[in-house]
Design an enzyme around this catalytic site. Structure first.
Site, PDB file in Angstrom:
ATOM      1  NE  ARG A  70      42.920  23.084   0.299  1.00 24.94           N
ATOM      2  CZ  ARG A  70      42.004  22.629   1.150  1.00 24.94           C
ATOM      3  NH1 ARG A  70      40.993  23.398   1.520  1.00 24.94           N
ATOM      4  NH2 ARG A  70      42.114  21.425   1.641  1.00 24.94           N
ATOM      5  CG  HIS A  74      41.268  20.449  -3.610  1.00 34.68           C
ATOM      6  ND1 HIS A  74      40.637  20.093  -2.444  1.00 34.68           N
ATOM      7  CD2 HIS A  74      42.572  20.647  -3.281  1.00 34.68           C
ATOM      8  CE1 HIS A  74      41.528  20.082  -1.448  1.00 34.68           C
ATOM      9  NE2 HIS A  74      42.692  20.429  -1.933  1.00 34.68           N
ATOM     10  N   GLY A  80      40.941  15.346 -13.827  1.00 37.16           N
ATOM     11  CA  GLY A  80      41.554  16.407 -14.615  1.00 37.16           C
ATOM     12  C   GLY A  80      40.889  17.748 -14.342  1.00 37.16           C
ATOM     13  CG  ASP A  82      36.730  17.745 -14.731  1.00 33.42           C
ATOM     14  OD1 ASP A  82      36.919  18.293 -13.617  1.00 33.42           O
ATOM     15  OD2 ASP A  82      36.399  16.555 -14.844  1.00 33.42           O
ATOM     16  CB  SER A  84      34.665  17.625 -11.532  1.00 32.54           C
ATOM     17  OG  SER A  84      35.982  17.533 -11.043  1.00 32.54           O
ATOM     18  CG  ASN A 102      37.141  18.802  -1.770  1.00 33.39           C
ATOM     19  OD1 ASN A 102      38.319  19.145  -1.702  1.00 33.39           O
ATOM     20  ND2 ASN A 102      36.634  18.198  -2.836  1.00 33.39           N
ATOM     21  N   PRO A 171      45.578  14.697  -1.913  1.00 37.53           N
ATOM     22  CG  PRO A 171      47.503  15.934  -2.320  1.00 37.53           C
ATOM     23  CD  PRO A 171      46.222  15.520  -2.939  1.00 37.53           C
ATOM     24  CG  HIS A 201      50.406  24.707   1.619  1.00 38.59           C
ATOM     25  ND1 HIS A 201      50.562  23.444   2.117  1.00 38.59           N
ATOM     26  CD2 HIS A 201      49.279  24.659   0.845  1.00 38.59           C
ATOM     27  CE1 HIS A 201      49.589  22.654   1.674  1.00 38.59           C
ATOM     28  NE2 HIS A 201      48.802  23.369   0.882  1.00 38.59           N
ATOM     29  CB  THR A 202      53.950  30.921   0.236  1.00 38.15           C
ATOM     30  OG1 THR A 202      54.422  32.202   0.663  1.00 38.15           O
ATOM     31  CG2 THR A 202      53.300  31.111  -1.134  1.00 38.15           C
ATOM     32  CG  ASP A 253      54.661  32.202   4.944  1.00 39.22           C
ATOM     33  OD1 ASP A 253      55.366  32.343   5.969  1.00 39.22           O
ATOM     34  OD2 ASP A 253      54.857  32.849   3.891  1.00 39.22           O
ATOM     35  CG  ASP A 261      57.061  35.282   0.898  1.00 34.61           C
ATOM     36  OD1 ASP A 261      56.557  34.167   1.195  1.00 34.61           O
ATOM     37  OD2 ASP A 261      57.173  36.208   1.718  1.00 34.61           O
TER      38      ASP A 261
HETATM   39  C1  HEM Z   1      50.978  17.414  -0.716  1.00 34.40           C
HETATM   40  C2  HEM Z   1      50.004  18.067  -1.195  1.00 34.40           C
HETATM   41  C3  HEM Z   1      49.060  18.918  -0.397  1.00 34.40           C
HETATM   42  C4  HEM Z   1      48.446  18.684   0.794  1.00 34.40           C
HETATM   43  C5  HEM Z   1      48.541  17.453   1.667  1.00 34.40           C
HETATM   44  C6  HEM Z   1      47.660  19.855   1.083  1.00 34.40           C
HETATM   45  C7  HEM Z   1      46.855  20.006   2.203  1.00 34.40           C
HETATM   46  C8  HEM Z   1      46.234  21.178   2.560  1.00 34.40           C
HETATM   47  C9  HEM Z   1      45.479  21.371   3.771  1.00 34.40           C
HETATM   48  C10 HEM Z   1      45.239  20.303   4.826  1.00 34.40           C
HETATM   49  C11 HEM Z   1      45.050  22.651   3.799  1.00 34.40           C
HETATM   50  C12 HEM Z   1      44.207  23.315   4.885  1.00 34.40           C
HETATM   51  C13 HEM Z   1      42.751  22.983   4.674  1.00 34.40           C
HETATM   52  C14 HEM Z   1      41.910  23.181   5.897  1.00 34.40           C
HETATM   53  O1  HEM Z   1      42.407  22.955   6.994  1.00 34.40           O
HETATM   54  O2  HEM Z   1      40.740  23.554   5.743  1.00 34.40           O
HETATM   55  C15 HEM Z   1      45.511  23.279   2.599  1.00 34.40           C
HETATM   56  C16 HEM Z   1      45.269  24.577   2.250  1.00 34.40           C
HETATM   57  C17 HEM Z   1      45.682  25.160   1.080  1.00 34.40           C
HETATM   58  N1  HEM Z   1      46.295  24.499   0.026  1.00 34.40           N
HETATM   59 FE1  HEM Z   1      47.085  22.665   0.079  1.00 34.40          FE
HETATM   60  N2  HEM Z   1      47.811  20.766   0.089  1.00 34.40           N
HETATM   61  C18 HEM Z   1      48.659  20.230  -0.841  1.00 34.40           C
HETATM   62  C19 HEM Z   1      49.044  20.808  -2.018  1.00 34.40           C
HETATM   63  C20 HEM Z   1      48.591  22.012  -2.482  1.00 34.40           C
HETATM   64  C21 HEM Z   1      48.782  22.503  -3.823  1.00 34.40           C
HETATM   65  C22 HEM Z   1      49.499  21.746  -4.933  1.00 34.40           C
HETATM   66  C23 HEM Z   1      48.194  23.727  -3.873  1.00 34.40           C
HETATM   67  C24 HEM Z   1      48.071  24.672  -5.040  1.00 34.40           C
HETATM   68  C25 HEM Z   1      48.872  24.695  -6.085  1.00 34.40           C
HETATM   69  C26 HEM Z   1      47.649  24.002  -2.572  1.00 34.40           C
HETATM   70  C27 HEM Z   1      47.039  25.160  -2.200  1.00 34.40           C
HETATM   71  C28 HEM Z   1      46.512  25.422  -0.949  1.00 34.40           C
HETATM   72  C29 HEM Z   1      46.086  26.721  -0.511  1.00 34.40           C
HETATM   73  C30 HEM Z   1      46.229  28.015  -1.281  1.00 34.40           C
HETATM   74  C31 HEM Z   1      45.537  26.553   0.761  1.00 34.40           C
HETATM   75  C32 HEM Z   1      44.899  27.633   1.645  1.00 34.40           C
HETATM   76  C33 HEM Z   1      43.417  27.735   1.339  1.00 34.40           C
HETATM   77  C34 HEM Z   1      42.663  28.758   2.155  1.00 34.40           C
HETATM   78  O3  HEM Z   1      43.257  29.646   2.791  1.00 34.40           O
HETATM   79  O4  HEM Z   1      41.431  28.694   2.147  1.00 34.40           O
HETATM   80  N3  HEM Z   1      47.880  22.927  -1.771  1.00 34.40           N
HETATM   81  N4  HEM Z   1      46.224  22.350   1.848  1.00 34.40           N
END
Ligand code: HEM
Ligand SMILES: *[C@@H]1O[C@H](CO)[C@@H](O)[C@H](O)[C@H]1NC(C)=O
Length: 335
Positions: A70, A74, A80, A82, A84, A102, A171, A201-202, A253, A261
């Protein structure tokens, strides 16, 4: 032997810096400069060092894999890739850590420091934090069962950040499919990239504040509500009451929270996605392109792996045109 070799390297590096410093002071970074062998001579063990630290960390707690993946996302979505996102707030610099998506949410900074310390002790001032993060994100994926891809490197670390861009460009979980597509398109990423990358998000967890609107909103409309889903929804409501418990967490997931997966997509097809933004990919009335992709990845894990790898490289290719430096401490710009 090793010491002599290192001294020789530092000398060589010094000479190189002197000469390049003379002729090309500060050149904007062109993404075509990224290459697979960027550290081949200057830090041949860079990949090994990152992998070793990631192996320990993920073994210790698989959540670390999610944290790092994640962070890379971000990072890349603001100016980009970088580094940051890694910068701490100081008197003179306002970082991105307080941005809406964040704050109270990003984790993994200590692990980045640990990896950086290892890199600095073996190849001082050589490997950028942005590259460290890109390599570590690939390793994170691989270590929990996901695909491997080669990571092009040669990124520079930013000397500036943008809290404003972090607030506007990353996003958010209650945005609709059109808004999400737009945010990706603005980064040069396609609808296919969006659907594949969200497959991250898997693994990992979300806080109650991120999914409350979903579980008290349209969950019951999108879900088939078979007995498993009923139980799942009940548990989510226990974890995340109508008010309070904002920081309680649930896996995105719920089938295999720490295995990379395609079960995540299968849950979306069942209508059981945890975040509104996730379920939108399948259930939105305007998202016919996205729902076809969700169905494909739900039934074809290899197609998902292939596209995820390609899209991660593409996302990692977003560079900061300002160029930058190789930070020695990922939390602070060099003095
Ligand atoms: C439409 C785009 C996306 C949205 C709206 C989104 C939103 C979120 C949100 C709301 C969370 C939970 C954060 C929290 O409640 O503290 C999350 C967690 C996460 N996101 Fe996304 N995300 C998006 C795309 C992505 C992408 C592109 C990746 C990586 C390639 C990603 C990787 C992750 C991971 C791995 C977690 C879990 C982090 C943890 O367990 O600490 N997400 N995301
Ligand atoms: C990413 O950048 C590398 C190195 O510049 C390049 O070879 C590759 O084609 C790019 N890939 C994508 C998907 O943009």
């Amino acid at each position: 032997m090793a010491g002599q070799y290192q001294e020789y390297q530092i000398l060589l590096l010094g000479l190189m810096m002197m000469t390049t410093g003379l002729f090309c002071a500060s050149r904007a970074q062109d993404p075509s400069q990224l290459s697979l062998d960027y550290y081949l001579k200057t830090c041949p063990d860079a990949q090994k060092i990152v992998r070793a630290e990631m192996e320990c960390a993920v073994k210790e707690d698989p959540r670390n894999a999610a944290a790092i993946l994640r962070l890379h996302f971000h990072d890349c979505f603001v100016q980009g890739c970088d580094g940051s996102v890694l910068l701490d707030d100081t008197i003179t610099l306002k970082g991105e850590k307080e941005a809406a998506q964040n704050v109270n949410s990003l984790i993994g900074f200590d692990l980045i420091d640990r990896i950086k310390n290892q890199l600095e002790s073996q190849c001082p001032g050589t490997v950028s934090c942005a590259d460290l993060l890109a390599i570590a994100a690939r390793d994170a994926t691989l270590l929990v069962g996901g695909p491997y891809w080669d990571v092009p490197v040669g990124r520079k670390d930013a000397k500036t950040t943008s809290l404003e861009l972090a607030n506007s460009d990353i996003p958010a979980p209650n945005q609709g499919v059109i808004a999400l597509m737009t945010k990706f398109l603005e980064k040069g990423l396609s609808v296919t990239d969006l659907v594949a990358l969200i497959g991250a998000h898997t693994i990992g967890m979300a806080r109650c504040v991120s999914f409350r609107e979903r579980i008290y909103g349209d969950f019951e409309l999108t879900s088939h509500l078979d007995p498993t889903s009923e139980i799942y929804l009940g548990k989510l409501k226990e974890t995340c009451p109508v008010s309070g418990g904002d920081d309680n967490i649930a896996a995105m997931d719920y089938v295999t929270p720490y295995v990379f997966d395609n079960a995540f997509y299968q849950s979306l097809v069942k209508g059981d996605g945890l975040l509104n933004s996730d379920q939108e990919m399948y259930s939105s009335l305007v998202g016919f392109a996205t729902s076809d992709l969700v169905k494909m990845y739900a039934s074809d894990p290899l197609a998902f792996f292939k596209q995820f790898s390609d899209s991660m490289v593409k996302m990692g290719n977003i560079t900061n045109p300002e160029g930058g430096e190789v930070r020695t401490n990922c939390r602070f710009v060099n003095t």
